[in-house]
Scaffold this active site. Structure first.
Site, PDB file in Angstrom:
ATOM      1  N   ASP A  83       4.377   2.537  -4.092  1.00 25.89           N
ATOM      2  CA  ASP A  83       3.383   3.675  -4.941  1.00 25.89           C
ATOM      3  C   ASP A  83       3.292   2.985  -6.165  1.00 25.89           C
ATOM      4  OD1 ASP A  83       2.338   5.873  -6.156  1.00 25.89           O
ATOM      5  OD2 ASP A  83       3.975   7.257  -5.401  1.00 25.89           O
ATOM      6  N   SER A 143     -13.834  -2.526 -12.941  1.00 29.99           N
ATOM      7  CA  SER A 143     -15.307  -2.145 -12.084  1.00 29.99           C
ATOM      8  C   SER A 143     -16.158  -2.500 -13.131  1.00 29.99           C
ATOM      9  CB  SER A 143     -15.218  -0.704 -11.713  1.00 29.99           C
ATOM     10  OG  SER A 143     -16.344  -0.197 -11.278  1.00 29.99           O
ATOM     11  N   ASP A 174       0.832  -1.216  -0.093  1.00 26.19           N
ATOM     12  CA  ASP A 174      -0.057  -0.035  -0.026  1.00 26.19           C
ATOM     13  C   ASP A 174       0.934   1.082   0.011  1.00 26.19           C
ATOM     14  OD1 ASP A 174      -3.096   0.274   0.740  1.00 26.19           O
ATOM     15  OD2 ASP A 174      -1.992   2.010   1.196  1.00 26.19           O
ATOM     16  N   TYR A 208     -13.212   7.726 -13.873  1.00 28.00           N
ATOM     17  CA  TYR A 208     -13.048   6.361 -13.285  1.00 28.00           C
ATOM     18  C   TYR A 208     -13.318   5.145 -14.284  1.00 28.00           C
ATOM     19  CZ  TYR A 208     -14.145   2.573 -10.051  1.00 28.00           C
ATOM     20  OH  TYR A 208     -13.990   1.247  -9.425  1.00 28.00           O
TER      21      TYR A 208
END
Length: 246
Positions: A65, A141, A38, A154
């Site tokens: 990162d 997604s 993370d 997005y």
């Protein structure tokens, strides 16, 4: 405890919370060693401690990162020393807003994290997964399939991940590295918890199964794609959305 991933090493980016944490937990429950990566090193360390408190002690917190090529390369090299076989490109951010009012920086930020980050993950995982092959899982997604108003950045980023998945799957197939993507729908994460009850109810009207998804249901899909249960599955987009936008 299951053994579907026994002896394997997995990397999960954005694993300090949310769906990333759920996937890391699912891999650990199936016997894998997991690098909990993370950008927030302290949050990653806290996540690893929380998992250890459940008896899932094979978690190692790592700062990464995903917008920084050197950071991703170093993570892959570290994982390779343990026998890297599974890599999940999950790290993501949100910068919602109408397109007309969104600064270019709000678009570029999503591309940098979601698209560039996933591409770097595919690149370096592909270079460092061993001769026995393995599995790369990209998190797209359902918004990358259907498009969501107020989320042009997005939806663009998540749609790009679908193309990346298929192209990378073709490139890496000769090395027996499978590349697939999961398309989550509305899941019970911090983002969903912030929705007003009426907004959540409105979104659920589009879900034939009539409920919000649980993080472990994404983890279960990831375990399937990471394990030998899916050895002939590559370039696939697995929708885990309760049927939303089917």
């Amino acid at each position: 405890m299951g053994e579907l991933l026994s002896g394997r090493t997995a990397v999960v980016t954005g694993a300090a919370r949310g769906l990333g944490y759920a996937m890391a937990r699912g891999f650990l429950q199936q016997g894998a060693h997991v690098l909990v990566a993370d950008v927030d090193k302290d949050a990653a360390a806290a996540a690893a401690e929380q998992l250890a408190a459940e008896g899932l002690t094979e978690a190692t917190a790592v700062a990464c990162d995903v917008t920084d090529e050197l950071s991703v390369a170093e993570l892959a090299e570290r994982a390779a020393r343990h026998g890297l076989t599974i890599w999940v490109n999950n790290a993501g951010i949100l910068r919602n807003g109408d397109m007309a009012g969104m600064p270019l920086s709000g678009f570029r930020a999503l591309i940098d994290v979601h698209v560039q980050g996933s591409w770097l993950g595919c690149k370096y995982a592909g270079m460092h997964i061993g001769e026995g092959g393995g599995s790369i899982i990209n998190i797209s997604s359902i918004g990358g399939k259907a498009g969501l108003a107020g989320q042009t950045n997005y939806s663009t980023a998540k749609a790009a991940i679908l193309g990346l998945t298929k192209a990378a799957a073709k490139e890496l197939a000769p090395r027996n590295i499978r590349v697939n993507t999961i398309l989550p729908g509305i899941m019970r994460t911090a983002m969903a918890e912030q929705l007003a009850p009426e907004d959540l109810a409105a979104r659920l009207t589009d879900v034939p199964l009539g409920r919000i998804g649980e993080p472990h249901e994404i983890a279960d899909a990831a375990v399937f794609l990471a394990s030998d249960m899916s050895t002939f599955v590559t370039g696939a987009a697995l929708e885990v959305s309760g049927g939303r936008f089917m």
